[in-house]
Enzyme design. Structure first.
Site, PDB file in Angstrom:
ATOM      1  N   ASN A   1       3.535  12.671  -3.508  1.00 27.71           N
ATOM      2  CA  ASN A   1       2.108  12.835  -3.616  1.00 27.71           C
ATOM      3  C   ASN A   1       1.464  13.202  -2.429  1.00 27.71           C
ATOM      4  O   ASN A   1       2.151  13.493  -1.212  1.00 27.71           O
ATOM      5  CB  ASN A   1       1.899  11.640  -4.234  1.00 27.71           C
TER       6      ASN A   1
ATOM      7  N   ASP B   1       5.083   6.124  -9.360  1.00 25.96           N
ATOM      8  CA  ASP B   1       5.143   5.326 -10.466  1.00 25.96           C
ATOM      9  C   ASP B   1       6.542   5.437 -11.155  1.00 25.96           C
ATOM     10  O   ASP B   1       7.133   4.835 -11.992  1.00 25.96           O
ATOM     11  CB  ASP B   1       4.266   5.591 -11.610  1.00 25.96           C
TER      12      ASP B   1
ATOM     13  N   PHE C   1      -4.996  -1.065  -3.582  1.00 19.02           N
ATOM     14  CA  PHE C   1      -6.121   0.180  -3.522  1.00 19.02           C
ATOM     15  C   PHE C   1      -5.886   0.705  -4.939  1.00 19.02           C
ATOM     16  O   PHE C   1      -4.849   0.677  -5.583  1.00 19.02           O
ATOM     17  CB  PHE C   1      -5.116   1.200  -2.455  1.00 19.02           C
TER      18      PHE C   1
ATOM     19  N   LYS D   1      -6.572  -3.290 -12.826  1.00 16.26           N
ATOM     20  CA  LYS D   1      -5.454  -3.604 -11.762  1.00 16.26           C
ATOM     21  C   LYS D   1      -5.673  -4.800 -10.984  1.00 16.26           C
ATOM     22  O   LYS D   1      -4.676  -5.436 -10.668  1.00 16.26           O
ATOM     23  CB  LYS D   1      -5.253  -2.362 -10.783  1.00 16.26           C
TER      24      LYS D   1
ATOM     25  N   LYS E   1      -2.545  -7.205 -11.809  1.00 19.65           N
ATOM     26  CA  LYS E   1      -1.787  -7.618 -10.526  1.00 19.65           C
ATOM     27  C   LYS E   1      -2.182  -8.868  -9.656  1.00 19.65           C
ATOM     28  O   LYS E   1      -1.426  -8.903  -8.577  1.00 19.65           O
ATOM     29  CB  LYS E   1      -1.965  -6.260  -9.583  1.00 19.65           C
TER      30      LYS E   1
END
Ligand code: C5P
Length: 400
Positions: free
Chosen positions: A209, A278, A322, A336, A340
């Protein structure tokens, strides 16, 4: 908190100048020695006499006034200061400092100082979002000026939006925090992840990425400068290792997971700035995949979500994630944060110019467990690292 510190407060000509009275008063109460410099326009809002009484020192408003003491002149004041705080900072004074114009006492003194300069912009929203002003602030933040972002709300001119000077208490707390940054993470173990992972397809190719690692490296470096023991687990990046940081290089998400879990037990704070893939190819070919005439299909399988795993295991650690998004920023970031089990998430829309991958700057919103959302203006990744660590250290202090 500020005993022995010498603070020059510069006041430029906006209606928020009246709030500077309380700022000076609070700085004095915190133990600082304060000298006030006013622009001519500022004296239209509040009289120099008020500041003379509160600061207990003569106030300078004019380059050409007869000095009352030999040392009240711009170079002496520039040398005297440990820190300069300009509050309110109008578009005009910001523009002058950013352009190197020194045509009255305040801008001349700022140009001559080697002390840290903090600017608290306050102005009408349309002025604040004018690209000329945002560019000037950005330019200043890139060369180390500290910008205290304005609040949003109802402004004196009747407009609603960003541009309101934060409360004097907030400004003074920010100044204290920035001045005492030197050691506020001393004794803390900080784990940072940075850059992107690479998931191999064969010996020569990978899925990757666009992450450059700049944000994670800036955070690791800033944490080390504040006295923390920092371990950074980094995917491939061209950036040099920050001084004082132990760097563990990894390639894949699986390697990053292992390196992070090895360090997690010791950590007080974990900042996951890495862009972790991912998915990974299900099969990694031992030989280079040969070109054929037809299409090829890649089968991908899910990588472990390292941060979610840390969220399940966390005991004492502060966890910061992030969220790089291209749509519905706040919805995804909130989801998230909760899923998380994070203390804070830094969300950025990577489609905005000046934000996200490989850019030297970022534009983020910070979301907290208690539902607070803070919007930060565009700034360099180095400045942002400092601002984020200010907020994280506050969370760590509160959680003790
Ligand atoms: O779910 P998403 O990838 O958007 O979440 C981003 C956050 O989760 C980042 O802090 C990133 O470092 C972390 N992450 C992770 N492991 C993954 C994917 C993301 O730790 N497999």
């Amino acid at each position: 908190m500020l005993t022995g510190k010498k603070v020059v407060v510069g006041i430029s000509g906006g209606i928020a100048a009246y709030k500077a009275v309380e700022i000076v008063s609070r700085l004095k109460k915190a133990g600082a020695e304060v000298r006030v410099v006013m622009t001519r326009a500022a004296t239209q809002f509040v009289t120099p006499l008020t500041f003379r009484e509160i600061s207990g020192n003569p106030v300078v408003c004019d380059m050409w006034q007869e000095p009352k003491e030999w040392n009240v002149e711009h170079i002496a004041l520039a040398n005297w200061a440990d820190v300069f705080l300009i509050a309110p900072a109008t578009a005009n004074i910001i523009g002058k400092i950013a352009s190197g114009i020194a045509d009255e006492f305040l801008s001349t003194t700022v140009m001559a100082t080697k002390a840290m300069v903090m600017l608290a912009p306050a102005m009408n929203s349309n002025m604040y979002i004018n690209p000329i002003v945002t560019d000037n602030l950005l330019r200043l933040s890139k060369i180390g000026y500290q910008i205290i972002p304005p609040d949003s709300g109802m402004l004196a001119c009747g407009v609603e939006g960003p541009g309101r000077l934060p409360e004097p208490e907030t400004i003074v707390n920010t100044l204290v925090r920035i001045l005492t940054r030197g050691s506020d993470l001393a004794g803390k173990k900080v784990l940072v992840t940075a850059a992107g992972t690479r998931e191999p397809l064969d010996p020569v190719r990978y899925i990757g990425n666009r992450s450059s690692g700049k944000m994670g490296y800036a955070l690791a470096s800033a944490a080390a400068n504040r006295g923390a023991d920092v371990v950074m687990v980094s995917g491939p990046s061209n950036l040099p290792p920050p001084p004082g940081v132990v760097v563990k290089k990894v390639e894949t998400a699986a390697e990053m997971r292992q390196a992070v879990l090895d360090e997690f037990g010791n950590a007080d704070l974990v900042i996951k700035a890495a862009a972790v893939a991912d998915y990974r190819p299900s099969i990694v070919s031992k030989q280079k995949i040969k070109k054929t005439d037809g299409k090829i299909t890649l089968v991908l399988e899910k990588n472990p979500d390292i941060l979610a795993e840390l969220g399940e295991r966390k005991v004492k650690q502060i966890l910061v994630g992030f969220a790089a998004e291209t749509e519905d920023l706040l919805t995804h970031a909130t989801e998230k944060l909760n899923r998380k089990n994070l203390d804070m998430i830094v969300a950025n829309d990577v489609t905005l110019p000046g934000a996200g991958f490989d850019s030297d700057t970022n534009i983020v919103r910070v979301l907290y467990q208690d539902g607070r959302i803070e919007e930060l203006p565009q700034m360099s990744k180095d400045s942002l690292a400092g601002q984020l660590l200010d907020r994280i250290t506050a969370l760590m202090t509160n959680s003790n």
